[in-house]
Motif scaffolding. Structure first.
Motif, mmCIF file in Angstrom:
data_model
loop_
_atom_site.group_PDB
_atom_site.id
_atom_site.type_symbol
_atom_site.label_atom_id
_atom_site.label_comp_id
_atom_site.label_asym_id
_atom_site.label_seq_id
_atom_site.Cartn_x
_atom_site.Cartn_y
_atom_site.Cartn_z
ATOM 1 N N LEU A 61 -18.871 46.878 48.253
ATOM 2 C CA LEU A 61 -20.179 47.323 48.863
ATOM 3 C C LEU A 61 -20.353 48.657 48.493
ATOM 4 C CD1 LEU A 61 -19.597 45.949 52.420
ATOM 5 C CD2 LEU A 61 -21.201 45.192 50.733
ATOM 6 N N THR A 62 -19.366 49.529 48.225
ATOM 7 C CA THR A 62 -19.434 51.053 47.806
ATOM 8 C C THR A 62 -20.039 50.938 46.497
ATOM 9 O OG1 THR A 62 -17.695 51.469 49.444
ATOM 10 C CG2 THR A 62 -18.381 53.177 47.412
ATOM 11 N N VAL A 63 -19.727 50.002 45.584
ATOM 12 C CA VAL A 63 -20.246 50.142 44.171
ATOM 13 C C VAL A 63 -21.595 49.805 44.230
ATOM 14 C CG1 VAL A 63 -19.792 48.843 42.033
ATOM 15 C CG2 VAL A 63 -17.918 49.358 43.113
ATOM 16 N N TYR A 64 -21.975 48.854 44.886
ATOM 17 C CA TYR A 64 -23.498 48.117 45.021
ATOM 18 C C TYR A 64 -24.246 49.448 45.551
ATOM 19 C CZ TYR A 64 -22.815 43.637 42.940
ATOM 20 O OH TYR A 64 -22.476 42.509 42.102
ATOM 21 N N MET A 65 -23.806 50.014 46.707
ATOM 22 C CA MET A 65 -24.372 50.965 47.298
ATOM 23 C C MET A 65 -24.816 52.210 46.326
ATOM 24 S SD MET A 65 -22.754 51.160 51.133
ATOM 25 C CE MET A 65 -23.716 52.477 51.714
ATOM 26 N N ASP A 79 -24.444 52.032 43.124
ATOM 27 C CA ASP A 79 -25.414 51.355 42.051
ATOM 28 C C ASP A 79 -26.856 51.615 42.405
ATOM 29 O OD1 ASP A 79 -25.942 49.979 39.305
ATOM 30 O OD2 ASP A 79 -26.683 48.594 40.958
ATOM 31 N N ALA A 80 -27.272 51.196 43.713
ATOM 32 C CA ALA A 80 -28.550 51.188 44.145
ATOM 33 C C ALA A 80 -28.884 52.650 44.336
ATOM 34 C CB ALA A 80 -28.567 50.431 45.507
ATOM 35 N N ALA A 81 -28.287 53.605 44.865
ATOM 36 C CA ALA A 81 -28.640 55.027 45.110
ATOM 37 C C ALA A 81 -29.128 55.811 43.883
ATOM 38 C CB ALA A 81 -27.841 55.766 45.945
ATOM 39 N N LEU A 82 -28.007 55.435 42.881
ATOM 40 C CA LEU A 82 -28.241 56.242 41.376
ATOM 41 C C LEU A 82 -29.347 55.580 40.795
ATOM 42 C CD1 LEU A 82 -24.721 56.484 40.189
ATOM 43 C CD2 LEU A 82 -25.986 58.427 40.688
ATOM 44 N N SER A 83 -29.458 54.156 40.820
ATOM 45 C CA SER A 83 -30.822 53.620 40.118
ATOM 46 C C SER A 83 -31.948 53.945 40.548
ATOM 47 C CB SER A 83 -30.717 51.995 40.395
ATOM 48 O OG SER A 83 -31.654 51.610 39.723
ATOM 49 N N ALA A 84 -32.147 54.304 41.911
ATOM 50 C CA ALA A 84 -33.444 54.907 42.680
ATOM 51 C C ALA A 84 -33.724 56.129 42.361
ATOM 52 C CB ALA A 84 -33.132 54.794 44.153
ATOM 53 N N LEU A 85 -32.570 57.140 42.304
ATOM 54 C CA LEU A 85 -32.638 58.067 41.570
ATOM 55 C C LEU A 85 -33.236 58.278 40.428
ATOM 56 C CD1 LEU A 85 -29.566 60.309 43.403
ATOM 57 C CD2 LEU A 85 -32.289 60.492 43.892
ATOM 58 N N LEU A 86 -32.718 57.523 39.605
ATOM 59 C CA LEU A 86 -32.919 57.624 38.018
ATOM 60 C C LEU A 86 -34.503 56.986 37.819
ATOM 61 C CD1 LEU A 86 -29.612 56.622 36.516
ATOM 62 C CD2 LEU A 86 -31.048 58.908 36.300
ATOM 63 N N GLU A 87 -34.827 56.127 38.839
ATOM 64 C CA GLU A 87 -36.069 55.687 38.496
ATOM 65 C C GLU A 87 -37.110 56.529 38.990
ATOM 66 O OE1 GLU A 87 -38.770 51.678 40.136
ATOM 67 O OE2 GLU A 87 -36.622 51.812 40.545
ATOM 68 N N GLN A 88 -36.933 57.558 40.194
ATOM 69 C CA GLN A 88 -37.842 58.379 40.164
ATOM 70 C C GLN A 88 -37.917 59.397 39.263
ATOM 71 O OE1 GLN A 88 -37.003 59.986 44.250
ATOM 72 N NE2 GLN A 88 -37.340 58.178 45.286
ATOM 73 N N SER A 104 -28.115 47.722 38.494
ATOM 74 C CA SER A 104 -29.446 48.233 38.163
ATOM 75 C C SER A 104 -29.242 49.637 37.421
ATOM 76 C CB SER A 104 -30.139 48.306 39.383
ATOM 77 O OG SER A 104 -30.083 47.452 40.087
ATOM 78 N N VAL A 105 -28.096 50.305 37.679
ATOM 79 C CA VAL A 105 -27.927 51.640 36.912
ATOM 80 C C VAL A 105 -27.790 51.319 35.438
ATOM 81 C CG1 VAL A 105 -25.432 52.190 36.970
ATOM 82 C CG2 VAL A 105 -27.149 53.944 37.200
ATOM 83 N N LEU A 106 -27.222 50.296 34.928
ATOM 84 C CA LEU A 106 -26.922 49.951 33.446
ATOM 85 C C LEU A 106 -28.216 49.903 32.544
ATOM 86 C CD1 LEU A 106 -24.676 46.891 33.658
ATOM 87 C CD2 LEU A 106 -24.214 49.336 32.876
ATOM 88 N N LYS A 107 -29.536 49.757 32.973
ATOM 89 C CA LYS A 107 -30.773 49.825 32.385
ATOM 90 C C LYS A 107 -31.100 51.300 32.004
ATOM 91 C CE LYS A 107 -33.425 49.442 36.511
ATOM 92 N NZ LYS A 107 -34.663 48.696 37.204
ATOM 93 N N TYR A 108 -30.278 52.347 32.670
ATOM 94 C CA TYR A 108 -30.695 53.733 32.223
ATOM 95 C C TYR A 108 -29.404 54.297 31.483
ATOM 96 C CZ TYR A 108 -34.232 53.379 35.926
ATOM 97 O OH TYR A 108 -35.558 52.877 36.622
ATOM 98 N N ASN A 109 -28.481 53.399 31.296
ATOM 99 C CA ASN A 109 -27.403 53.995 30.585
ATOM 100 C C ASN A 109 -27.538 54.823 29.620
ATOM 101 O OD1 ASN A 109 -24.364 53.981 30.673
ATOM 102 N ND2 ASN A 109 -24.518 52.605 28.960
ATOM 103 N N SER A 110 -28.467 54.655 28.428
ATOM 104 C CA SER A 110 -28.550 55.234 27.159
ATOM 105 C C SER A 110 -29.586 56.248 27.218
ATOM 106 C CB SER A 110 -28.680 54.181 26.169
ATOM 107 O OG SER A 110 -30.051 53.505 26.273
ATOM 108 N N SER A 111 -30.180 56.408 28.547
ATOM 109 C CA SER A 111 -31.198 57.219 28.728
ATOM 110 C C SER A 111 -31.160 58.616 29.636
ATOM 111 C CB SER A 111 -32.590 56.432 29.144
ATOM 112 O OG SER A 111 -32.767 55.313 28.516
ATOM 113 N N ILE A 112 -30.177 58.417 30.137
ATOM 114 C CA ILE A 112 -29.662 59.533 31.234
ATOM 115 C C ILE A 112 -30.115 60.846 30.852
ATOM 116 C CG2 ILE A 112 -27.922 60.471 32.790
ATOM 117 C CD1 ILE A 112 -26.829 57.683 33.164
ATOM 118 N N GLY A 113 -29.720 61.312 29.546
ATOM 119 C CA GLY A 113 -29.711 62.660 29.281
ATOM 120 C C GLY A 113 -31.035 62.922 29.052
ATOM 121 N N ALA A 114 -31.856 61.982 28.362
ATOM 122 C CA ALA A 114 -33.355 62.256 27.989
ATOM 123 C C ALA A 114 -34.115 62.212 29.353
ATOM 124 C CB ALA A 114 -33.780 60.996 27.208
#
Length: 305
Positions: free
Chosen positions: A17-21, A23-32, A159-169
């Protein structure tokens, strides 16, 4: 059930549950952050997908990006234009990007700038499709990517995997970067990088046609026909000569003609390739050449077929 087993079960559930939470939080931040990127390849593509409402779109690789000036198309056609070119990409990417734009907006005209080797197999064309991972939740992108590589299915779980190679950019472009010089996608090649012409010995070339690339071209044409969009395929000027006939170009020409698509081949147009004042390097026009070329294509769109 023993106490130890219960503790292990509770720990396992809590961990998952922690991993998924997280993941969801980081993904939301990166999407914004992704949606706030200023310029760059990712920022320009995101603008095209989420915000642009142009009457005319230009698709293609680096030659499209630097050869078609939307300001000139607007001045001649009075149609708002956006250059959605992206370096090194192929018809696989252009088709996916086109679908994402069509989900929100339908233009009047599309210019698809292709390379002579557009339909030739090259594994890099598939590798570069990872640039669309941030849009993996879109059904058309998910379907395309999973057909290319089944390992993309892991993005269904994290979900966060889709930003894996783009985080720095993403961080740089959303926090520190400034907007591109132009907000219409056009990035001209300024000055002269290399003024020497290349003679290619292509006499022993063989055709390795990729059926998936041919299918993508056919699907692009079909979408335009269904949506009532005028599709024009163009090949930009190239400052190169060849010892033998370009069999890759001939095949592309035959496919385009078979599909009944308007076709403009400027690859060896003497007006451009014999004028070194238009040259940036062997494959690209400079800003001066791009403006002249844009005027010519815009004029064709008015007075041509």
């Amino acid at each position: 059930m023993s106490t130890d087993v219960k503790k292990l079960l509770i720990f396992s559930i809590s961990f998952i549950l922690t991993v998924y939470m997280v993941d969801a939080a980081l993904s939301a931040l990166l999407e914004q952050a992704y949606s706030r990127m200023k310029g760059g390849e990712r920022g320009r593509a995101d603008f095209a997908i989420r915000k642009s409402k142009a009457d005319l779109y230009i698709f293609g690789s680096s030659r499209a990006l630097g050869h078609y000036d939307p300001k000139i198309f607007y001045s001649v056609l009075k149609k708002k234009s956006y250059n959605a070119g992206r370096p090194a990409q192929s018809i696989l990417y252009h088709l996916s990007l086109f679908k994402l734009i069509l989900a929100r907006h339908t233009p009047d005209i599309v210019i698809l700038d292709l390379n002579e080797t557009e339909l030739i197999y090259d594994y890099k064309k598939y590798e570069l499709m990872s640039s669309l991972l941030p849009y993996y939740s879109e059904p058309t992108v998910k379907e395309t990517l999973t057909k290319i590589d089944s390992r993309y299915k892991f993005n269904n779980y994290f979900s966060v995997l889709k930003y894996n190679s783009s985080i720095g950019a993403i961080i740089y472009r959303s926090v520190f970067s400034k907007n591109d010089e132009s907000m219409d996608g056009f990035i001209p090649y300024k000055g002269f990088r290399n003024s020497s012409e290349i003679v290619n010995d292509n006499c022993n070339d063989s055709l390795n046609i990729d059926p998936k690339l041919v299918q993508s071209l056919m699907e692009f044409q079909k979408l335009c026909k269904e949506k009532g969009i005028r599709l024009v395929i163009a090949i930009s000027p190239r400052f190169a000569t060849y010892k033998c006939k370009q069999i890759d170009l001939l095949y592309l020409q035959e496919e385009v003609q078979r599909l009944g698509i308007e076709f403009l081949d400027y690859s060896s147009n003497r007006r451009f390739i014999e004028n070194k004042a238009f040259m940036y390097d062997v494959a690209h026009l400079n800003e001066t050449g791009a403006k002249e070329y844009s005027h010519e294509i815009a004029s064709y769109l008015i007075h041509g077929k």
